[in-house]
Design a protein around this motif. Structure first.
Motif, PDB file in Angstrom:
ATOM      1  N   HIS A  61       7.637 -12.141   5.446  1.00  0.00           N
ATOM      2  CA  HIS A  61       8.416 -11.228   6.278  1.00  0.00           C
ATOM      3  C   HIS A  61       7.514 -10.371   7.158  1.00  0.00           C
ATOM      4  O   HIS A  61       7.875  -9.265   7.542  1.00  0.00           O
ATOM      5  CB  HIS A  61       9.327 -10.359   5.412  1.00  0.00           C
ATOM      6  N   GLY A  62       6.321 -10.873   7.439  1.00  0.00           N
ATOM      7  CA  GLY A  62       5.460 -10.179   8.384  1.00  0.00           C
ATOM      8  C   GLY A  62       4.749  -8.982   7.786  1.00  0.00           C
ATOM      9  O   GLY A  62       4.600  -8.864   6.568  1.00  0.00           O
ATOM     10  N   ILE A  63       4.279  -8.112   8.670  1.00  0.00           N
ATOM     11  CA  ILE A  63       3.567  -6.906   8.243  1.00  0.00           C
ATOM     12  C   ILE A  63       4.461  -5.717   8.549  1.00  0.00           C
ATOM     13  O   ILE A  63       4.870  -5.520   9.697  1.00  0.00           O
ATOM     14  CB  ILE A  63       2.193  -6.815   8.932  1.00  0.00           C
ATOM     15  N   SER A  64       4.791  -4.957   7.519  1.00  0.00           N
ATOM     16  CA  SER A  64       5.809  -3.909   7.654  1.00  0.00           C
ATOM     17  C   SER A  64       5.271  -2.525   7.385  1.00  0.00           C
ATOM     18  O   SER A  64       4.420  -2.340   6.514  1.00  0.00           O
ATOM     19  CB  SER A  64       6.946  -4.144   6.652  1.00  0.00           C
ATOM     20  N   ILE A  65       5.831  -1.581   8.113  1.00  0.00           N
ATOM     21  CA  ILE A  65       5.677  -0.175   7.763  1.00  0.00           C
ATOM     22  C   ILE A  65       7.006   0.198   7.114  1.00  0.00           C
ATOM     23  O   ILE A  65       8.053   0.066   7.739  1.00  0.00           O
ATOM     24  CB  ILE A  65       5.474   0.707   9.017  1.00  0.00           C
ATOM     25  N   GLY A  66       6.965   0.616   5.865  1.00  0.00           N
ATOM     26  CA  GLY A  66       8.195   0.983   5.180  1.00  0.00           C
ATOM     27  C   GLY A  66       8.579  -0.004   4.104  1.00  0.00           C
ATOM     28  O   GLY A  66       7.812  -0.918   3.797  1.00  0.00           O
ATOM     29  N   SER A  67       9.729   0.207   3.508  1.00  0.00           N
ATOM     30  CA  SER A  67      10.773   1.117   3.967  1.00  0.00           C
ATOM     31  C   SER A  67      10.393   2.582   3.718  1.00  0.00           C
ATOM     32  O   SER A  67       9.789   2.881   2.704  1.00  0.00           O
ATOM     33  CB  SER A  67      12.084   0.850   3.218  1.00  0.00           C
ATOM     34  N   LEU A  68      10.812   3.424   4.647  1.00  0.00           N
ATOM     35  CA  LEU A  68      10.494   4.842   4.541  1.00  0.00           C
ATOM     36  C   LEU A  68      11.770   5.670   4.521  1.00  0.00           C
ATOM     37  O   LEU A  68      12.752   5.301   5.154  1.00  0.00           O
ATOM     38  CB  LEU A  68       9.657   5.293   5.746  1.00  0.00           C
ATOM     39  N   GLY A  69      11.715   6.788   3.813  1.00  0.00           N
ATOM     40  CA  GLY A  69      12.796   7.753   3.923  1.00  0.00           C
ATOM     41  C   GLY A  69      13.462   8.176   2.638  1.00  0.00           C
ATOM     42  O   GLY A  69      14.200   9.150   2.618  1.00  0.00           O
ATOM     43  N   VAL A  95       2.156  -7.869   4.144  1.00  0.00           N
ATOM     44  CA  VAL A  95       1.576  -6.560   3.834  1.00  0.00           C
ATOM     45  C   VAL A  95       2.647  -5.528   4.134  1.00  0.00           C
ATOM     46  O   VAL A  95       3.332  -5.612   5.157  1.00  0.00           O
ATOM     47  CB  VAL A  95       0.324  -6.263   4.701  1.00  0.00           C
ATOM     48  N   ALA A  96       2.833  -4.559   3.245  1.00  0.00           N
ATOM     49  CA  ALA A  96       3.755  -3.454   3.505  1.00  0.00           C
ATOM     50  C   ALA A  96       3.017  -2.143   3.267  1.00  0.00           C
ATOM     51  O   ALA A  96       2.389  -1.967   2.224  1.00  0.00           O
ATOM     52  CB  ALA A  96       4.972  -3.540   2.594  1.00  0.00           C
ATOM     53  N   VAL A  97       3.059  -1.268   4.251  1.00  0.00           N
ATOM     54  CA  VAL A  97       2.401   0.033   4.129  1.00  0.00           C
ATOM     55  C   VAL A  97       3.503   1.076   4.050  1.00  0.00           C
ATOM     56  O   VAL A  97       4.300   1.210   4.980  1.00  0.00           O
ATOM     57  CB  VAL A  97       1.488   0.309   5.344  1.00  0.00           C
ATOM     58  N   SER A  98       3.591   1.788   2.944  1.00  0.00           N
ATOM     59  CA  SER A  98       4.669   2.753   2.805  1.00  0.00           C
ATOM     60  C   SER A  98       4.213   4.117   2.363  1.00  0.00           C
ATOM     61  O   SER A  98       3.018   4.414   2.366  1.00  0.00           O
ATOM     62  CB  SER A  98       5.767   2.239   1.869  1.00  0.00           C
ATOM     63  N   GLU A 126       0.868   7.259   8.575  1.00  0.00           N
ATOM     64  CA  GLU A 126       0.182   7.589   9.822  1.00  0.00           C
ATOM     65  C   GLU A 126      -1.081   6.766  10.006  1.00  0.00           C
ATOM     66  O   GLU A 126      -1.756   6.445   9.022  1.00  0.00           O
ATOM     67  CB  GLU A 126      -0.209   9.073   9.821  1.00  0.00           C
ATOM     68  N   GLU A 127      -1.395   6.486  11.261  1.00  0.00           N
ATOM     69  CA  GLU A 127      -2.633   5.786  11.611  1.00  0.00           C
ATOM     70  C   GLU A 127      -2.761   4.427  10.922  1.00  0.00           C
ATOM     71  O   GLU A 127      -3.646   4.217  10.093  1.00  0.00           O
ATOM     72  CB  GLU A 127      -3.854   6.647  11.255  1.00  0.00           C
ATOM     73  N   VAL A 128      -1.858   3.556  11.268  1.00  0.00           N
ATOM     74  CA  VAL A 128      -1.964   2.184  10.774  1.00  0.00           C
ATOM     75  C   VAL A 128      -2.347   1.314  11.961  1.00  0.00           C
ATOM     76  O   VAL A 128      -1.772   1.424  13.053  1.00  0.00           O
ATOM     77  CB  VAL A 128      -0.636   1.691  10.169  1.00  0.00           C
ATOM     78  N   TYR A 129      -3.326   0.463  11.747  1.00  0.00           N
ATOM     79  CA  TYR A 129      -3.886  -0.322  12.821  1.00  0.00           C
ATOM     80  C   TYR A 129      -3.855  -1.786  12.396  1.00  0.00           C
ATOM     81  O   TYR A 129      -4.611  -2.187  11.510  1.00  0.00           O
ATOM     82  CB  TYR A 129      -5.321   0.177  13.029  1.00  0.00           C
ATOM     83  N   VAL A 130      -2.951  -2.557  12.982  1.00  0.00           N
ATOM     84  CA  VAL A 130      -2.828  -3.979  12.632  1.00  0.00           C
ATOM     85  C   VAL A 130      -3.348  -4.793  13.813  1.00  0.00           C
ATOM     86  O   VAL A 130      -2.844  -4.660  14.934  1.00  0.00           O
ATOM     87  CB  VAL A 130      -1.353  -4.357  12.352  1.00  0.00           C
ATOM     88  N   ARG A 131      -4.375  -5.580  13.600  1.00  0.00           N
ATOM     89  CA  ARG A 131      -5.008  -6.280  14.714  1.00  0.00           C
ATOM     90  C   ARG A 131      -5.376  -7.711  14.329  1.00  0.00           C
ATOM     91  O   ARG A 131      -5.695  -7.984  13.182  1.00  0.00           O
ATOM     92  CB  ARG A 131      -6.272  -5.518  15.129  1.00  0.00           C
ATOM     93  N   ASN A 132      -5.333  -8.594  15.308  1.00  0.00           N
ATOM     94  CA  ASN A 132      -5.791  -9.974  15.133  1.00  0.00           C
ATOM     95  C   ASN A 132      -5.114 -10.644  13.920  1.00  0.00           C
ATOM     96  O   ASN A 132      -5.770 -11.163  13.030  1.00  0.00           O
ATOM     97  CB  ASN A 132      -7.326  -9.967  14.968  1.00  0.00           C
ATOM     98  N   VAL A 160       0.865  -1.189   0.000  1.00  0.00           N
ATOM     99  CA  VAL A 160       0.000   0.000   0.000  1.00  0.00           C
ATOM    100  C   VAL A 160       0.896   1.231   0.000  1.00  0.00           C
ATOM    101  O   VAL A 160       1.748   1.379   0.874  1.00  0.00           O
ATOM    102  CB  VAL A 160      -0.898   0.026   1.260  1.00  0.00           C
ATOM    103  N   THR A 161       0.741   2.090  -1.020  1.00  0.00           N
ATOM    104  CA  THR A 161       1.497   3.340  -1.042  1.00  0.00           C
ATOM    105  C   THR A 161       0.558   4.501  -1.378  1.00  0.00           C
ATOM    106  O   THR A 161      -0.410   4.330  -2.127  1.00  0.00           O
ATOM    107  CB  THR A 161       2.633   3.310  -2.101  1.00  0.00           C
ATOM    108  N   SER A 162       0.828   5.652  -0.816  1.00  0.00           N
ATOM    109  CA  SER A 162       0.092   6.903  -1.104  1.00  0.00           C
ATOM    110  C   SER A 162      -1.418   6.712  -1.094  1.00  0.00           C
ATOM    111  O   SER A 162      -2.115   7.227  -1.973  1.00  0.00           O
ATOM    112  CB  SER A 162       0.510   7.451  -2.481  1.00  0.00           C
TER     113      SER A 162
END
Ligand SMILES: *[C@@H]1O[C@H](CO)[C@@H](O)[C@H](O)[C@H]1NC(C)=O
Ligand SMILES: *[C@@H]1O[C@H](CO)[C@@H](O)[C@H](O)[C@H]1NC(C)=O
Ligand SMILES: *[C@@H]1O[C@H](CO)[C@@H](O)[C@H](O)[C@H]1NC(C)=O
Ligand SMILES: *[C@@H]1O[C@H](CO)[C@@H](O)[C@H](O)[C@H]1NC(C)=O
Ligand SMILES: *[C@@H]1O[C@H](CO)[C@@H](O)[C@H](O)[C@H]1NC(C)=O
Ligand SMILES: *[C@@H]1O[C@H](CO)[C@@H](O)[C@H](O)[C@H]1NC(C)=O
Ligand SMILES: *[C@@H]1O[C@H](CO)[C@@H](O)[C@H](O)[C@H]1NC(C)=O
Ligand SMILES: CC(=O)N[C@H]1CO[C@H](CO)[C@@H](O)[C@@H]1O
Length: 383
Positions: free
Chosen positions: A236-244, A216-219, A251-257, A196-198
């Motif tokens: 490789h799990g659920i990731s935020i990024g890579s960022l920078g 899932v990757a949220v960037s 912002e506001e990422v909610y990973v549950r269950n 997921v981007t932008s």
């Protein structure tokens, strides 16, 4: 007069055929062959043009019992239809790398189509990744890209063996993915499940993802993303990024269950050393771990990409809550922050034991926050 009445009668009789919402477009009626050998891209394009140009609520049907070979297909909007349904009941396959025709962005790109529903029940998309994976540094296609598709619903869709990412969601608002089934071998390179981007207001739920990279990757540029009920692994799990690299904000990422079964990572945030941007308000909770190698990981020094002018990617407001299960390595919790530090990190109700029988531990570097009811203890977390 007589002729006018006759004409009216004829019109009344045939009008259902022109009825603005009586529209079902079957790719077979546009010349698709579905024998797994003939390239059906042109037939799909023609069927799409009719679907997209129709008023009302047309359906594009990709029927069962056929195998459609496609290459670099672009389904583009904006469309006249108020909503569109794509029903994928058959199988779509990609050509092998050497037979690929067209650009290598993606097998299928859906661009600027609003209020689209993709129902993949009964169908499958096979990316033939095995023909690409040996060439790790080739530009490899994703399998399905949604670009600028607002009010999107994708459900009951199976995708396997993508050359690169399976699904890439870019620049979309209000999209929901549920009952997605992604499978690729654990050692296939960069085969992310869903990227997921932008994007904004994205929900990914009740899905099974097995891959060689992030489930899932949220960037960069994503806000309000909920990921719930994902069985991830291998991967490789659920990731935020890579960022920078750019001014990347998440912002506001909610990973549950979610569960991580024999994955390399679990809940991960990765940012480049001297980049810029931020990761804020990120929550991971109700997480089940089964022999996850590195279950909780913040890496503010990820990779080898360096900018000279960035001040570092800010990481703050990160909650890890309710983790239970086993870590494969000793390193259960890693909060490895760079010079900038990570702030307002919360660890709560975490119980990670190691298997096989290595004592679990927590590693911190310049991480600030609070820790409660957490095993292994993270007394290295700074206030
Ligand atoms: C088709 O359109 C008519 C008039 O616009 C509407 O009354 C009817 O409910 C529509 N049917 C469907 C199946 O959407
Ligand atoms: C929308 O409808 C108009 C009028 O029928 C037509 O000219 C136009 O090509 C249609 N748009 C698309 C994207 O097909
Ligand atoms: C998931 O996809 C694989 C093929 O890639 C298939 O064997 C399996 O049955 C699918 N599972 C579900 C729940 O659709
Ligand atoms: C995500 O979940 C949170 C907490 O349950 C909720 O407040 C928020 O509205 C959800 N966001 C979306 C995009 O569904
Ligand atoms: C997802 O799963 C949860 C819990 O099992 C269930 O309550 C919810 O209705 C499901 N949602 C969808 C869209 O399948
Ligand atoms: C990054 O983007 C944010 C929000 O768009 C902006 O406020 C900030 O000034 C930007 N920072 C840099 C270094 O460009
Ligand atoms: C925390 O764990 C470390 C080993 O990982 C141990 O040396 C230390 O005594 C523990 N601290 C507390 C307060 O339990
Ligand atoms: C993927 C995952 O962990 N799903 C769980 C979500 O919560 C329900 C109810 O507790 C479990 O049954 C699922 O296994």
């Amino acid at each position: 007069m007589q002729s006018i009445i006759t004409l009216a009668l004829i019109l009344a009789l045939i009008s259902p055929c022109f009825g603005s919402n009586y529209t079902f477009y079957n790719v077979m009626d546009f010349g698709a062959v579905g024998d797994a050998k003939t390239d059906d891209s042109q037939a799909f394009l023609k069927a799409w043009r009719s679907t997209c140009g129709a008023e009302g609520t047309p359906t594009l049907l990709i029927p069962q019992n056929y195998v459609f070979l496609l290459s670099a297909l672009l389904l583009k909007g904006p469309c006249n239809a108020t909503t569109i349904l794509i029903k994928l009941e058959g199988k779509i396959v990609a050509p092998a790398k050497d037979a690929w025709v067209g650009h290598t962005n993606s097998l299928i790109s859906i661009v600027k189509v609003e209020r689209l529903t993709v129902d993949g029940s009964g169908g499958l998309i096979d990316g033939f990744g095995s023909s690409w994976w040996p060439c790790k540094y080739c530009p490899r296609p994703a399998t399905l890209i949604f670009d600028a598709c607002n009010y999107l619903t994708v459900h009951d869709l199976s995708i396997t063996n993508s050359p690169k990412s399976h699904i890439h969601v870019h620049g979309c608002k209000d999209a929901t993915f549920s009952h997605i089934n992604i499978t690729a071998p654990a050692d296939s390179p960069n085969t992310d499940g869903i990227d997921v981007t932008s994007s904004k207001n994205i929900v990914i739920q009740n899905s099974t993802i097995q891959s060689g990279d992030d489930c899932v990757a949220v960037s960069g540029g994503s806000v309000a993303v909920n990921v719930t009920g994902i069985a991830c692994g291998p991967g490789h799990g659920i990731s935020i990024g890579s960022l920078g690299k750019r001014n990347d904000t998440v912002e506001e990422v909610y990973v549950r269950n979610c569960s991580f079964t024999k994955t390399r990572y679990g809940a991960r945030i990765k940012t480049f050393p001297i980049g810029f941007g931020c990761a804020r308000k990120i929550t991971f909770e109700e997480i089940t771990l089964v022999e996850t190698r590195y279950p909780i990981l913040i890496d503010q020094n990820y990779g080898t990409y360096y900018l000279t002018n960035g001040g570092g990617v800010e990481i703050s407001g990160v909650r890890f809550r309710g983790f239970q299960g086993t870590s494969f390595d000793g390193r259960a919790i890693t909060l490895d922050c760079g010079q900038l530090g990570c702030h307002d990190i919360e660890l709560d109700q975490i119980d990670i034991s190691s298997s096989p029988a290595k004592p679990a531990y927590c590693f911190c570097n310049n991480a600030h926050g609070t820790v409660t009811s957490t095993v292994p203890n993270c007394s290295c977390l700074l206030p």
